[in-house]
Design a protein around this motif. Structure first.
Motif, PDB file in Angstrom:
ATOM      1  N   LEU A 231       0.827  -1.213   0.000  1.00  0.00           N
ATOM      2  CA  LEU A 231       0.000   0.000   0.000  1.00  0.00           C
ATOM      3  C   LEU A 231       0.859   1.259   0.000  1.00  0.00           C
ATOM      4  CD1 LEU A 231      -2.840   1.245   0.158  1.00  0.00           C
ATOM      5  CD2 LEU A 231      -2.604   1.168   2.643  1.00  0.00           C
ATOM      6  N   ILE A 232       1.914   1.273   0.793  1.00  0.00           N
ATOM      7  CA  ILE A 232       2.815   2.431   0.837  1.00  0.00           C
ATOM      8  C   ILE A 232       3.506   2.621  -0.514  1.00  0.00           C
ATOM      9  CG2 ILE A 232       4.965   3.296   1.845  1.00  0.00           C
ATOM     10  CD1 ILE A 232       4.014   2.086   4.515  1.00  0.00           C
ATOM     11  N   LEU A 233       3.977   1.544  -1.116  1.00  0.00           N
ATOM     12  CA  LEU A 233       4.626   1.642  -2.422  1.00  0.00           C
ATOM     13  C   LEU A 233       3.648   2.099  -3.497  1.00  0.00           C
ATOM     14  CD1 LEU A 233       6.929  -1.512  -2.398  1.00  0.00           C
ATOM     15  CD2 LEU A 233       7.606   0.894  -2.230  1.00  0.00           C
ATOM     16  N   PHE A 234       2.419   1.608  -3.457  1.00  0.00           N
ATOM     17  CA  PHE A 234       1.410   2.028  -4.423  1.00  0.00           C
ATOM     18  C   PHE A 234       1.092   3.505  -4.273  1.00  0.00           C
ATOM     19  CE2 PHE A 234      -3.024   2.884  -5.456  1.00  0.00           C
ATOM     20  CZ  PHE A 234      -3.026   2.556  -6.798  1.00  0.00           C
ATOM     21  N   LEU A 235       0.925   3.980  -3.053  1.00  0.00           N
ATOM     22  CA  LEU A 235       0.628   5.399  -2.827  1.00  0.00           C
ATOM     23  C   LEU A 235       1.801   6.282  -3.243  1.00  0.00           C
ATOM     24  CD1 LEU A 235      -1.262   5.254   0.574  1.00  0.00           C
ATOM     25  CD2 LEU A 235      -2.220   5.636  -1.707  1.00  0.00           C
ATOM     26  N   ALA A 236       3.025   5.816  -3.011  1.00  0.00           N
ATOM     27  CA  ALA A 236       4.200   6.584  -3.438  1.00  0.00           C
ATOM     28  C   ALA A 236       4.265   6.667  -4.959  1.00  0.00           C
ATOM     29  CB  ALA A 236       5.477   5.953  -2.882  1.00  0.00           C
ATOM     30  N   ALA A 237       3.990   5.553  -5.649  1.00  0.00           N
ATOM     31  CA  ALA A 237       4.017   5.557  -7.112  1.00  0.00           C
ATOM     32  C   ALA A 237       2.897   6.429  -7.673  1.00  0.00           C
ATOM     33  CB  ALA A 237       3.883   4.127  -7.638  1.00  0.00           C
ATOM     34  N   ALA A 238       1.712   6.357  -7.093  1.00  0.00           N
ATOM     35  CA  ALA A 238       0.595   7.187  -7.554  1.00  0.00           C
ATOM     36  C   ALA A 238       0.885   8.667  -7.317  1.00  0.00           C
ATOM     37  CB  ALA A 238      -0.688   6.778  -6.838  1.00  0.00           C
ATOM     38  N   GLY A 239       1.496   8.986  -6.198  1.00  0.00           N
ATOM     39  CA  GLY A 239       1.872  10.369  -5.925  1.00  0.00           C
ATOM     40  C   GLY A 239       2.918  10.883  -6.894  1.00  0.00           C
TER      41      GLY A 239
END
Length: 51
Positions: free
Chosen positions: A9-17
């Motif tokens: 989830l953290i990696l996905f949010l970082a990539a989306a950001g």
């Protein structure tokens, strides 16, 4: 949630950001310069008045 799901989830949010930030910079006209790089090297920026 387990530990792996939190990391994903953290990696996905970082990539989306990151993608959102790059998209915003691509369409942001305030800092775009005269060249294609968008480095802001053109002289068409608003002049700063010094007092």
């Amino acid at each position: 949630m387990d530990f792996q799901a939190i990391i994903v989830l953290i990696l996905f949010l970082a990539a989306a950001g990151y993608i959102s930030w790059r998209t915003w910079k691509a369409f942001d006209r305030r800092n775009s310069g005269g060249c294609a790089k968008g480095c802001g090297c053109a002289s068409d920026k608003a002049p700063v008045m010094k007092v």
